[in-house]
Write a protein that holds these residues in place. Structure first.
Motif, short mmCIF file in Angstrom:
data_model
loop_
_atom_site.label_atom_id
_atom_site.label_comp_id
_atom_site.label_asym_id
_atom_site.label_seq_id
_atom_site.Cartn_x
_atom_site.Cartn_y
_atom_site.Cartn_z
N GLY A 1 0.84 -1.20 0.00
CA GLY A 1 0.00 0.00 0.00
C GLY A 1 0.87 1.25 0.00
O GLY A 1 2.08 1.18 -0.30
N ASP A 2 0.26 2.38 0.37
CA ASP A 2 0.94 3.68 0.27
C ASP A 2 2.29 3.68 0.98
O ASP A 2 2.36 3.54 2.18
N VAL B 1 5.37 5.55 2.51
CA VAL B 1 5.55 6.88 3.09
C VAL B 1 7.02 7.20 3.41
O VAL B 1 7.37 8.34 3.70
N PHE B 2 7.88 6.19 3.37
CA PHE B 2 9.30 6.42 3.68
C PHE B 2 10.11 5.24 3.19
O PHE B 2 9.69 4.09 3.31
N GLU C 1 8.69 1.72 4.35
CA GLU C 1 7.62 1.93 5.32
C GLU C 1 6.34 2.32 4.58
O GLU C 1 6.32 3.31 3.85
N VAL D 1 1.99 3.03 5.20
CA VAL D 1 1.20 3.59 6.30
C VAL D 1 1.10 2.55 7.41
O VAL D 1 1.20 2.87 8.59
N LYS D 2 0.93 1.30 7.01
CA LYS D 2 0.65 0.24 7.97
C LYS D 2 1.87 -0.25 8.73
O LYS D 2 1.81 -0.50 9.92
N ARG E 1 -9.25 -5.45 0.72
CA ARG E 1 -8.12 -6.34 1.04
C ARG E 1 -8.38 -6.87 2.45
O ARG E 1 -8.21 -6.15 3.43
N VAL F 1 -8.71 -4.12 5.35
CA VAL F 1 -7.74 -3.14 5.84
C VAL F 1 -7.78 -1.90 4.95
O VAL F 1 -7.60 -0.78 5.41
N ASN F 2 -8.06 -2.13 3.66
CA ASN F 2 -8.28 -1.02 2.74
C ASN F 2 -8.97 -1.54 1.49
O ASN F 2 -9.07 -2.75 1.29
N GLY G 1 -6.83 2.80 -1.39
CA GLY G 1 -5.67 2.84 -0.50
C GLY G 1 -5.92 3.66 0.75
O GLY G 1 -6.82 4.50 0.79
N ILE G 2 -5.08 3.42 1.76
CA ILE G 2 -5.31 3.99 3.09
C ILE G 2 -5.29 5.52 3.07
O ILE G 2 -6.15 6.17 3.65
N ILE G 3 -4.31 6.11 2.38
CA ILE G 3 -4.20 7.57 2.42
C ILE G 3 -5.40 8.22 1.74
O ILE G 3 -6.00 9.17 2.27
N ALA G 4 -5.80 7.69 0.60
CA ALA G 4 -6.97 8.25 -0.11
C ALA G 4 -8.23 8.08 0.73
O ALA G 4 -9.08 8.99 0.80
N LYS H 1 11.09 12.06 8.27
CA LYS H 1 10.03 11.38 7.52
C LYS H 1 9.84 9.93 7.94
O LYS H 1 8.83 9.32 7.60
N ALA H 2 10.81 9.36 8.63
CA ALA H 2 10.71 7.95 9.02
C ALA H 2 9.73 7.81 10.18
O ALA H 2 9.85 8.50 11.19
N PRO H 3 8.73 6.93 10.04
CA PRO H 3 7.79 6.74 11.14
C PRO H 3 8.41 5.93 12.28
O PRO H 3 9.32 5.13 12.06
N PHE I 1 2.28 7.13 10.01
CA PHE I 1 2.31 8.32 9.16
C PHE I 1 0.96 9.01 9.25
O PHE I 1 -0.08 8.37 9.17
#
Lengths: 125, 368
Positions: A33-34, A36-37, A57, A59-60, B20, B31-32, B36-39, B294-296, B319
């Motif tokens: 999925g998306d 982000v890093f 990485e 989102v999940k 999914r 889960v999505n 997708g999760i962000i959208a 930017k790293a979570p 994120f």
């Protein structure tokens, strides 16, 4: 003349002479999925086949990226720092992670070609 | 996918939408979807997201003095609640730890009819705890009902088109509505920080109701992934992660959910610890953290002070689509809890710089 090879862990390497561009496959980005890093290896690092070479990485979750081949990292895709979504948009193109100077071309024989990788995906579907 | 996962009444709908599916708390849930999760996250913040939360436990607690009796299991003020009003509370253990968090609706002025919504992973344990502790009351577990959440700034307009009158509800208020001859329990509540509703619907009607809502242009289906990122941005606790049997409601910063009367009177499990923590005995506090890079930082990451000493641990992190940067929550001693305090989060052995911020990360927009 380039050719693309794959690992069972869904990394790919596009081989051009003794340089390979490494990333995660389109299938892998779809599963994650998306994005982000992306944590990229340092230029100059000696990667070893099967060892961790980076982290992606979504989102999940965080997922390790394993080196498909041994060799020295000669370049990393700095575009991913500002735009990690390139991995989702064009995983096997603009979304490459790093380029490696291939230490031992014989290691390439252990990787999957496109037909073998497709068969692997089909068997998992 | 485990064969033991139970499908919800909306299972076919999720599959049809390309969800999914993953096992979650014993259920199979999306889960999505392909967006997708962000959208899906952004759609909920801007329009209206439809969530299947049928895995959560729904039950009626009925009998004379039910409100007073339930107060012996939790620190929330249920007797002081008006009819058709909802309160967020937590079942506590004798050590003041949290067994689960829940929503309690008072259905009658007399307080003899309550409606409870509890977490999926805890529901069997919660219901057994209630039955054992309050044997004089009837616990009617609503296994035949599904639960939908419609969340976002356009939720009220979309829902009111089909169920006239819901737009008049205020935040944390509940009413019964009739839809196609069936009774829906609709509350103006949710867990995203947005205005929105939770709709308890007979299981046989859940699919039709979901399709009816999805036909509205403001409404799209949203999965568990965005539900998590939305609640994280709203600074809300996820049971089993941010709160559990070792954390008290005061450590978790849930003081607002305990009224003056309950603090003074006690009479719930763990009251001594909670009163001690409210005076000056608080050892740690849940804080929000925004990372500079930017790293979570994920659940389990250590939190270090500026000398490198580990002072706490991240309980949720990821994120933030709304802020475009990583955010986290975790527990630290109170001296590190002031907004602006610089801390490091240790990710893969490296310290990532972060700052303490006040909750919520993203302003909430409840309809008060």
């Amino acid at each position: 003349m380039t050719k693309i090879l794959f690992t069972k862990d869904h990394e790919y390497i596009v081989v051009d002479g003794d340089i390979g561009a490494v990333g995660i496959t389109d299938y892998a980005q779809g599963q994650l999925g998306d994005v982000v890093f992306v944590e990229l290896p340092a230029v100059g690092k000696q990667t070893k086949t099967g060892e961790q070479a980076g982290v992606v990485e979504s989102v999940k979750a965080a997922s390790d990226v394993f080196a498909p081949i041994s060799g020295e990292v000669v370049e990393v895709n700095t575009a991913l720092e500002d735009n990690p979504a390139l991995v989702n948009e064009d995983a096997q193109g603009k979304g490459w992670f790093y380029k490696v100077k291939i230490a031992d071309p014989a290691e390439l024989d252990k990787l999957l070609d496109e037909a073998a990788y497709k068969a692997l995906l089909d068997s998992q579907a | 996918m485990t064969d033991l996962s139970i499908p919800t009444p909306l299972h076919a709908l999720h599959l049809g939408l390309g969800g999914r599916m993953v096992p979650f708390a014993g259920y199979e849930l999306p889960v999505n979807y392909p967006a997708g999760i962000i959208a899906e996250h952004n759609w909920t913040r801007e329009n209206a997201g439809l969530f299947d939360v049928s895995h959560m436990g729904q039950a009626f607690l009925i009998g004379p003095g039910a409100a007073a009796a339930l107060e012996t299991l939790l620190p929330g003020d249920i007797q002081g609640l008006g009819a058709r009003r909802i309160r967020y509370s937590q079942f506590t253990n004798s050590d003041g730890g949290i067994l689960d968090d829940l929503m309690v609706t008072k259905l009658s002025d007399a307080g003899d009819r309550l409606f409870l919504i509890v977490n999926a992973a805890c529901k069997a344990q919660d219901f057994a705890h209630i039955q054992k502790s309050l044997p004089d009351l009837d616990l009617d577990i609503a296994t035949h009902r599904a639960l939908l959440a419609l969340q976002g700034p356009k939720a009220a307009a979309a829902l009111d088109r089909h169920i006239h009158g819901v737009a008049a509800l205020k935040f944390m208020e509940q009413r019964d509505f009739v839809w196609r001859g069936e009774i829906l329990f609709i509350s103006r509540s949710g867990y995203t920080g947005e205005d929105g509703f939770e709709i308890s619907v007979p299981a046989d009607y859940a699919h039709d109701l979901a399709e009816t809502l999805l036909a509205e242009e403001e409404v799209k289906a949203v999965g568990l992934g965005a539900r998590d990122s939305l609640r994280l941005e709203a600074g809300l606790c996820l049971y089993g992660h941010d709160i559990d049997t070792t954390t008290s409601p005061i450590e978790a910063g849930l003081n607002w959910s305990i009224s003056k009367r309950r603090r003074a009177e006690g009479g719930f499990p763990g009251a001594d610890r909670i009163r001690w923590e409210l005076s000056d005995g608080l050892k740690r506090l849940r804080v929000g953290l925004i990372l500079d890079g930017k790293a979570p930082a994920r659940e389990g990451a250590e939190i270090a002070d500026d000398t490198g000493e580990v002072v706490g641990r991240v309980t949720s992190g990821g994120f933030s689509p709304s802020l475009g940067k990583p955010i986290a929550m975790g527990y630290v001693p109170p001296r590190f809890a002031a907004p602006g305090t610089p801390l490091s989060l240790i990710v893969r052995g490296k310290p990532l710089s972060a700052k303490v911020v006040a909750f919520p990360f993203v302003p909430n927009r409840y309809h008060r």
